[in-house]
Enzyme design. Sequence first.
Site, PDB file in Angstrom:
ATOM      1  NE  ARG A 140      -0.157   0.196  -2.560  1.00  0.00           N
ATOM      2  CZ  ARG A 140      -0.085   0.856  -1.412  1.00  0.00           C
ATOM      3  NH1 ARG A 140      -1.180   1.189  -0.753  1.00  0.00           N
ATOM      4  NH2 ARG A 140       1.075   1.194  -0.902  1.00  0.00           N
ATOM      5  CB  THR A 193      -5.025   2.844   5.968  1.00  0.00           C
ATOM      6  OG1 THR A 193      -3.959   3.393   5.227  1.00  0.00           O
ATOM      7  CG2 THR A 193      -5.265   1.403   5.665  1.00  0.00           C
ATOM      8  CG  ASP A 236       2.733   3.610   0.996  1.00  0.00           C
ATOM      9  OD1 ASP A 236       3.239   4.148   2.002  1.00  0.00           O
ATOM     10  OD2 ASP A 236       1.602   3.098   0.997  1.00  0.00           O
ATOM     11  CB  SER A 245       0.621  -1.864   0.473  1.00  0.00           C
ATOM     12  OG  SER A 245      -0.297  -1.735   1.533  1.00  0.00           O
ATOM     13  N   GLY A 302      -0.279   2.281   8.781  1.00  0.00           N
ATOM     14  CA  GLY A 302       1.019   2.378   8.109  1.00  0.00           C
ATOM     15  C   GLY A 302       1.891   1.172   8.436  1.00  0.00           C
TER      16      GLY A 302
END
Length: 572
Positions: free
Chosen positions: A108, A383, A425, A454, A476
């Site tokens: 991440r 994503t 985020d 996340s 999302g």
Amino acid sequence: MQRIIKLRVFLKVNGWMLITALLFSGCASKQQGHQNSKEYHNGMVVSASPFASKVGLDILKKGGNAVDAAVAVQFALAVVYPNAGNIGGGGFMVYRSASGETNTLDFREKAGASASRDMYLDAAGAPIVDKSLYGQLAAGVPGSVAGMVAAHEKYGKLPWATLLEPAILLARNGFPLSAQQVGELNNLHDQLLKLNPDGTALLKDGKWATSDLLKQEELAGTLELIRDQGRAGFYEGKVADQIIQEMKRGAGILTKTDLQQYQAVWRKAITGNYKDYKVITMPPPSSGGIALIQLLRSVEAYPLKRWGFQQDSTVQLMVEAERRVYADRATHLGDPDFYKVPQAALLDEQYTKDRMSNFDWSKATPSANIKAGKINGKEHEETTHFSIVDKAGNAVSITTTLNGSYGAVVAVKGAGFLLNNEMDDFSVKPGAPNMYGLVGGEANAIAPGKRMLSSMTPTILENDGKLFMVVGTPGGSTIITSVFQTILNVIEFDQDMQQAVSAKRFHHQWLPDVIYTESGAIDAVNRAKLEAKGYIIEPRGPMGRVDAILKTKQGGYQGAADPRGDDQWLGW
Ligand code: DON
């Protein structure tokens, strides 16, 4: 057919092996996947792009294992799926070896060292929305290259360079854009131009057309440096300089030290049982794993199978579980290296049962009446997803992201890759919704070097100690509920993998207090029953792109590619 003719013309011009193989090797296609549930025994790759899936399959055929294929697919997606595939973003990997060993890798992004809690607020303390979404300041320190290096060092078998080569070829020779990609790129044209005044390969004079070749020479050069120098090819030297130059151009804050210090982290997988199935999934800084296990536990005691797929009681129960789990997410979850996430308490079975105890069948529970659960007991201290299984039975589930589609919409000049906008985020202010409407507080506040929370939920399931399913999706805040529904579709509603992936989805995330539905997800009769109990149901566009693999009772692999995108499964 038209698509095939266009590709044949392209072939004549380019004579390129990859495309030839793709069309004529007899590998399964997504369309075939809808028509039958053919099984393969030697391996399977499912990704958002036919080109990336082909890259992965070729690596498996060359004797690479699932991790080798995953590394090659990650780099290929950075080329052929630039809205989410990336080297400028980050992600999570869940791994299960053929012998049942499990592990997860957190690559991440992190906030830069000079990030601060209020960096996206104006003088009056209100969020400046675009600041965490577009441009250099929206970017966290990218994690994908470090992640792939770490995964390869630990589990890879084939040489590193072999895994980069297909992506380099795709970047240099180009690949034909799909109709969906063309639509997205043309829609983004003005914003790309505004944020990249010196141009990027993604910009064209005039409009892109289907099957136009997208060539990315600068990106090919960057991938060659990564091929030759590993992580130093990205976090040091020329590419690091280019990233810093890009930061200067747009008032970004990432420094050379931020880049040099970035490390991917191996973390113990979160596991939990649902009936006879073991769920192996991602721990924080993803909320996905904890939330998925809480959701499954919340519905386990109820007769979903008897109620049936997308019937009012089924939907009501799942929505009430989702409401409570997303309330917990907003309060209790953040980067475990910075915030003491009460993981054991949240995963306590009695806790989940207690959370569902104030649930009333006769009416919707207003979200205003639901707060995050009181945690008792001490805690010991755009994503994309792809799923891969190899011949030996090793499985990889990776979800990777730039956050929004095309991330910060800034390509690093000279290096040809897009920066992420993952900073959005974080909870930029307690209670202020992010681009997915998610709220948060202290646990997910911005701090230097911290990872933003996340929802990505790469997951692997076992049944009777054996591999059962590899699953995950983008989307999302809807990621967690899409994975939840896909699993229940197979286990409770007896759907095969493709039916489970294609099935229409619905979603509730506590706030806003609304059930979002894809068109056709809840029929008129069930909708009326739910509305009579006070549920507000709102239609929205497609949710997620689930790419999954099921190991069937016959012992073969059944692939499922989401028809919502260009996704494709390929097996052999
Ligand atoms: O990590 C997260 O939860 C988000 N950045 C994921 C973004 C996403 O799925 C966008 N794709 N549709």
